[in-house]
Design a protein around this motif. Sequence first.
Motif, PDB file in Angstrom:
ATOM      1  N   TYR A 114      -1.316   4.039  19.098  1.00 31.70           N
ATOM      2  CA  TYR A 114      -0.473   3.675  17.960  1.00 31.70           C
ATOM      3  C   TYR A 114       1.005   3.798  18.351  1.00 31.70           C
ATOM      4  O   TYR A 114       1.689   4.713  17.916  1.00 31.70           O
ATOM      5  N   GLN A 166       4.595   0.358  13.083  1.00 34.00           N
ATOM      6  CA  GLN A 166       3.487   1.035  13.761  1.00 34.00           C
ATOM      7  C   GLN A 166       2.538  -0.034  14.284  1.00 34.00           C
ATOM      8  O   GLN A 166       1.965  -0.794  13.506  1.00 34.00           O
ATOM      9  N   ARG A 212       4.912   3.395  18.115  1.00 32.44           N
ATOM     10  CA  ARG A 212       5.764   3.270  16.928  1.00 32.44           C
ATOM     11  C   ARG A 212       7.223   3.186  17.332  1.00 32.44           C
ATOM     12  O   ARG A 212       7.648   3.768  18.326  1.00 32.44           O
ATOM     13  N   ARG A 241      -6.210  -4.747  11.592  1.00 32.26           N
ATOM     14  CA  ARG A 241      -4.800  -4.378  11.470  1.00 32.26           C
ATOM     15  C   ARG A 241      -4.125  -4.445  12.821  1.00 32.26           C
ATOM     16  O   ARG A 241      -4.608  -3.881  13.792  1.00 32.26           O
ATOM     17  N   GLN A 260       0.821  -1.199   0.000  1.00 35.64           N
ATOM     18  CA  GLN A 260       0.000   0.000   0.000  1.00 35.64           C
ATOM     19  C   GLN A 260       0.856   1.250   0.000  1.00 35.64           C
ATOM     20  O   GLN A 260       1.979   1.261   0.504  1.00 35.64           O
ATOM     21  N   ASP A 279       1.827  -2.169  11.102  1.00 36.87           N
ATOM     22  CA  ASP A 279       2.228  -1.703   9.778  1.00 36.87           C
ATOM     23  C   ASP A 279       3.746  -1.585   9.723  1.00 36.87           C
ATOM     24  O   ASP A 279       4.363  -1.119  10.684  1.00 36.87           O
ATOM     25  N   MET A 304       6.178   0.754   7.862  1.00 39.16           N
ATOM     26  CA  MET A 304       6.070   2.041   7.171  1.00 39.16           C
ATOM     27  C   MET A 304       7.459   2.486   6.717  1.00 39.16           C
ATOM     28  O   MET A 304       8.342   2.704   7.556  1.00 39.16           O
ATOM     29  N   GLU A 360       0.860   5.295   1.136  1.00 41.05           N
ATOM     30  CA  GLU A 360       0.253   6.364   1.928  1.00 41.05           C
ATOM     31  C   GLU A 360       0.768   7.690   1.383  1.00 41.05           C
ATOM     32  O   GLU A 360       1.970   7.967   1.459  1.00 41.05           O
ATOM     33  N   ARG A 401       3.633   1.284   2.687  1.00 42.70           N
ATOM     34  CA  ARG A 401       3.088   0.620   3.882  1.00 42.70           C
ATOM     35  C   ARG A 401       2.732  -0.828   3.604  1.00 42.70           C
ATOM     36  O   ARG A 401       2.194  -1.148   2.537  1.00 42.70           O
ATOM     37  N   TYR A 402       3.029  -1.703   4.564  1.00 40.57           N
ATOM     38  CA  TYR A 402       2.576  -3.087   4.528  1.00 40.57           C
ATOM     39  C   TYR A 402       1.896  -3.382   5.861  1.00 40.57           C
ATOM     40  O   TYR A 402       2.484  -3.173   6.930  1.00 40.57           O
ATOM     41  N   SER A 403       0.660  -3.885   5.820  1.00 41.19           N
ATOM     42  CA  SER A 403      -0.115  -4.092   7.048  1.00 41.19           C
ATOM     43  C   SER A 403      -0.349  -5.581   7.303  1.00 41.19           C
ATOM     44  O   SER A 403      -0.572  -6.349   6.365  1.00 41.19           O
TER      45      SER A 403
END
Lengths: 68, 346
Positions: B145, B137, B147, B181, B50, B184, B186, B52, B97-99
């Motif tokens: 959240y 994240q 990080r 989710r 993905q 992530d 990021m 962002e 991004r990979y979730s």
Amino acid sequence: MDISNAKYFQGINIDKDSGAVSADGVNQGVVATIDGVTMHVPLDPSNTHYAEIQKQIAAGELTIADAD
Amino acid sequence: MGITRDMADMRGKGGGAKNLIINGSMVVSQRATSSTGITTAGYYTVDRQQTEINNAGTWTMTQSDDVPDGEGFAKSFKYDCTTADTSLGTSHYFIHRYSIEGQDLQELMYGTSFAKPVTISFFVKSNKTGTYVCELQQLATDGSYPRSGKAFTINSADTWEKKIITINGNTAKLIPDSNARGMDIMIWMAAGTDFTSGTFNAGNSWTTTANERAGALTVNIADNTANEILFTGLQMEIGTSASSFQHEDFGTTLEKCKRYCYVAPQHLGYTTGTNSATLAPSGTIQFSPNMRAAPTCTGTYTPQSGSAGTFAVASVNYSYVHVYNSSSNWNVVAIVVSDFKADAEI
């Protein structure tokens, strides 16, 4: 996410003899234009589009019209 | 050393499913192999990968054949800047991004004293040398959240380089055990001062302070239309060291991707058996495997003859969708669902 023209869609009944279609009166999801594409979004909080629709409704940025 | 210990040691050394990333080799691209004019967040080309974006240029994204030599890859994910943004606003950013679902991360034991570190590795190539940030994240059960990120440097222009980043586990916050989710990856490539003005925490602790997130970032990949950046071989494994990329066959990767996105360029046809404007062709499309959640559906109808009608959904869940023709002014014997896509991404 740009969401517009949001309207509920309902399930259907199909007459077993004639094949005619009618709405069953139960909301199954929201049909909306999302980033320029017509999408059918289920009423599932795990669906990211539905989550965004709920977020925009809560922010007063979007309303969902009743089904036809 | 007993059998149990031997098996545990096999993980991460070619003995099991070590990579927590699906499609890290970028081989599956169900939606498209190229997409242009991208200015907003979303999944456009390579599955599970993905973007962002918030006001950080315009991009073409491609499943590319440009890959590092001698590593066994055939595909990469390429970002190509087509409209530059040389002066990012304070809240603007550009991130790969990979979730990952929370239920697939429970073995990390976050939120306990047993929380495990993970090591992320990937190959990257860009004309834009400088320091970037790779961040984890977490989407914690309490709604916060946390990080934790580390910097990495692209040293040589237009050269494939392998980057390895290890991030400690978070002992303070649980990951939800669900299909939502949970985490992530990021990779920050551009960011405004809302994310860069703080002191970067260098990846050894977890924080919710936004302005520290990309504090080490020295580049703005969006500042020139000559800029491009490519990724492949994305892997995340438990532990503090990176092993060689775990390749797998295309069919296995495709099946994993279908939990999140199902694309059928032309699906089965539906027929009324008679040329009528009152009988609606309808039918179901079964998802195999079941999807992560009830998906968002799009599609069009291609008629056998006459007018197409309107693609409509009567009901949808994680297992199937019931589609029909909702138009009142069509007249066809049969229709085919074209360009059908079911999206249950996170």
